[in-house]
Design an enzyme around this catalytic site. Structure first.
Site, PDB file in Angstrom:
ATOM      1  CB  SER A 158      -3.379  -0.951  -3.539  1.00 34.50           C
ATOM      2  OG  SER A 158      -4.456  -0.138  -3.142  1.00 34.50           O
ATOM      3  CE  LYS A 167      -3.811   1.985  -0.163  1.00 37.33           C
ATOM      4  NZ  LYS A 167      -4.914   1.602  -1.063  1.00 37.33           N
TER       5      LYS A 167
END
Lengths: 345, 345, 345, 345
Positions: free
Chosen positions: C218, C142
């Site tokens: 992401s 992330k």
């Protein structure tokens, strides 16, 4: 160069050409049409087929050398409509003159480049150089964009596309046109090619953006050349007048209020407002954060049209106005060009 | 009932609680907070988690009996911010009084019904009945909506949901609250239950919609009860004043201009503007078609906020204003309630 | 390095932490949590506050050195859920091992650069170098993005931002992480710094994009560092296994069918599928045009998640799967990495 | 009733009619066209002008009694294309037969009502009653919707519109057509008017929804009547065959896999897949929550097309498939009708 009148009519859908009948009822023949300028109700972005539908519907109905300029996006209170720029019969002076022209079709790799800017500058310069033009009041351009297919075509040629983002290509194309317009206006001022060349050079210099307060450019997938309309005053004033100004940001009501006050004093009535709007690239307006550039559901051009459209419609009481999104080079960053055309008794 | 002040501060994201420090610097303690009213940058619709994030961040920081009202959607030029309604220390009269309250949590099948309206009416009536309230100026409500899960729960009970459209449930909930507010204001006027009951009855009578110019309701998935803030004048005027008015349509600049002129004449400065906005349900504004209700990419509430936000921000020069979308019963169809709070020297 | 199990549970909203109780009922203590990986129902783009809401809700509930990875966007049939990676009590071998780590916070101007890639490479390399790791099966990251405020901060410093498009910054950040992951995997293979450095160098070489079939990255506005989870096999096989593969385009069902057939043959059941998806940058899939990159209403990452989610959910019969959009460097152009974790009896 | 062939070709934009030249190259004359069925790249909702643009472009090029059916929305991997249904020259039996027809134009207040359903039932019944039809395999309908202007027209007449939500009117219109199709198929079975009437009656009975596995209906603003195509088998089998089936939910891969296996066994190749998709109205798929009905940025029909399109494209390896969103009455709730047309050697 023609003395012109401006008339506008609502449309029930992008393909609605019933305003042609209204134009006739107003005493004009389709052969007098110079330009059909419309606001259609698509998203105003890459896949806005309302513009294409309007162009497909109107182009067979107007003279071969007339142009269409359809700007998508009637966010908020904005009302879909078309504005006709029509030659006054018998060449009677109206005070407002106009000319339309087209550049050649641009190849995909030329979109957003100095080549496009220079092409627009040439055409605008040619128009402004004609006798019969007093002051330029507005240069309205419809210009092409890059689709996925065009971006791929550029890559296939071994070239690096200016952008691989189709939405961003709309901004690059608008900016190239605006720089071209500014170059033409610079040239007209002193006829010195070095000065207008230096304006064109600025296209590649991101540190010193330039703009024209007379430029209003809109991009679309429905064309490959640029459609250009130049509006100006005739050397001898008439009953149709225009005020060019600039909104310095998206909440700058002053130039609109000032123009409306002038018109009120002259006993006039507004025929049309042409405004450009954009999300301030700094991410803030007067120091306060806006969210138009971080909203991944609605593009900034849609936000900007809705907000500026709300302001101008509120002040004029009219929702059939031409508010177009994406004002790169068409006013200061975050602001946009403004032109109010009106008629006095 | 407390004498209150109004302060507002920008936020950098929905979860930003740094305005608490600014409030302290302005001399207020968190214990003085009655309400935190915010505009957050989500879509303002069903899946707007910016409201929830704000509520989760703020609720631990404010008194247990204080309320939060977060309205999503800062379309166009609107700037995310929070507005504090704070008790003035020592009970000094400011001219502005406020009270906050909550209804009980509503069951899914009660949302949008007379039950919800009556619940709101009871609470608002109780507040307005207290001594110390001069005129009500604004009743601000945050109310629940129906999610897919809640709609399914209603069906499982063998009931027919008022709607199976989650977005439409927001409108039904807002309308129920507005009717409740109008019922309470009607009751306060003549203390005749039959009159206020008849207002509540109108909820189920689609042919005769009613509205309150003092209502401003916003729905969200982040709560199950209704959060209610009532703002009014104190019996003895002070330096903080409020003008309640109504925009009769989304481009009605007059009430704003009139209020601003009054404030200018009194030498005052605007503390906050509270406005409701909606897509005219007739599909037109002053006879000209709008496209807010046929745009399947952007909901009408988003369009309306952007447009009305653009107008009010342009007139006030301020983008940190509370403009909320969906004005069912909160002003005439297509229009919306308006309340401007200001301070005079 | 820990032997781990994988469990997943549905959530009723982004802030729903009730799966913690379900985890306990399954016999695990919150102290055993290494990572909470979630799919939340925002737009998965810049202004997706569902991710932030989830992070705010979960972070106080998990060990200080555990990480959260929330990926927004449950388009189409995808179902919001969280996946726990939990240490097996008593260190019992499960066959699957995992480690989590974090980079330092990156400054705005570092996002998307070699600095970010090198930071990720260092952390991933450090993890893979530990004894107890058999083969890396998936590196889940992330990573941060650029907001308008961060872009402005970069400009204020006199630097030129990599992009002024907040949505595009998500792709640049993902790509930097993917390059970092590939560099780390290259280093682990031959421990030759020159080779891994040359991978990092490729970040700035647009002509030769590289990718890792083990990378899944992401981006989000809810963090400034990178959260990293490395999943691998333990040197001694156990009952939890993983198959890493690659979808060569968004309709490539073969690797999924192949993995499912292997699992069927081993009598196993799928614990979770991790897949990346993207709009093919060429504008076409197997020579046929797609419209994911020219749709100005829905970003390409949303389209890609919906389509690939539909395919994998249809093949597995399970909608609680981790499908993440934007696969720059995480599989071949237009394709994406795929990892299926399963348990055999 | 004609023996027909099915051919499909990609399009570069909604107005692209170049497939006509490809059709000619394949040996067919435009006069042989019965229907042009297209997937265009708009949002598939109310303001999807890509459908209108396609209709405007194609209608002058096809026989007067041929029909167009353009379904908007190529979300995810779906590729814009047109499918021709063409009469086989010389009446040679192909195994597949088709007929097209149109209802009368429906008035705004008739849309979504029993009147529309009965109109569709009459036309479909008339077609199915003709000699030469073996089994009906698919009834494809394009039907009108309610715009703001139409809703207002209904109100002006003093009628209460079925809905004031333009997007919801699309669903009501599709459902009315589906009920009409089911009524016609019921009538054909036993020629008992009471049975088919009772099917029509069910339109107003929300508690007992019915559906037809042979119905595929799509609504749009581009027409006021219903365009109907009926596909069936000829009494004597030929080389073109069709399998009608039903997806019981949006992740039901079984009927597709089963059909593909049948086709493989017969050595055939798929000519076209026609599928309907919808967001399960319960808010869940196989007990797990989906977010298609609470996503206020993307309508459920768009989500559903993307997901089911991803699944079918992945299984067939083909993105030029007809996947249409909104399956009210066209398969069980949450599922949709499916028809695979194929050719054997």
């Amino acid at each position: 160069m023609s003395a012109v009148n401006i008339l506008k009519f609502g449309i029930s859908s992008p393909g609605d050409t019933s305003p042609l009948a209204e134009l006739k009822r107003a005493g004009y023949d389709p052969s007098q049409i110079l330009a059909v300028i419309g606001k259609t109700e698509g998203n105003g972005c890459v896949n806005d087929f309302s513009r294409t539908l309007a162009a497909v519907a109107w182009e067979p109905l107007i003279p071969k050398d007339a142009i269409t300029i359809f700007s998508g996006g009637t966010e908020g209170v904005l009302s879909p409509h078309v504005t006709f720029v029509v030659r006054e019969a018998g060449g009677a002076n109206t005070g407002l003159v106009a000319a339309v022209t087209r550049t050649r079709a641009f190849k995909p790799h030329e979109i957003g480049t100095r080549t496009q800017a220079a092409g627009v500058a040439d055409e605008v310069g040619r128009v402004l150089d004609r006798p019969g033009f007093g002051d330029a009041k507005l240069v309205l351009v419809k210009c092409p964009l890059l689709t996925s297919a065009k971006i791929d075509a550029i890559k296939v040629q071994g070239r690096v596309p200016l952008t691989t983002d189709t939405y961003e290509s709309m901004a690059l194309s608008r900016y190239a046109c605006a720089v071209g317009i500014e170059a033409a206006l610079t040239y007209i001022k002193d006829k010195d090619d070095r000065h207008s060349d230096s304006v064109l050079d600025s296209l590649d210099n991101k540190d010193s953006p330039i703009w024209s307060d007379y430029a209003s450019c809109s991009s679309g997938a429905e064309l490959e050349d640029c459609h250009i309309l130049v509006l100006g005053t005739s050397p001898v004033p008439g009953k149709i007048r225009a005020i060019s100004s600039t909104m310095r940001d998206a909440i700058d009501a002053t130039p609109i209020l000032t123009a409306l006050e002038t018109i009120r004093q002259e006993g006039g009535e507004v025929l049309q407002v042409f405004a450009k709007a954009e999300a301030d690239p700094s991410g803030a307006i007067r120091g306060r954060r806006h969210t138009m550039s971080t909203d991944s559901d609605i593009h900034g051009t849609r936000h900007a049209r809705a907000a500026v459209g709300g302001l101008i419609a509120g002040l004029t009481g009219d929702t059939q106005i031409y508010v177009s999104g994406g004002a790169e080079g068409q006013g200061p960053p975050g602001g946009g060009s403004l032109c109010v055309v009106y008629r006095v008794p």
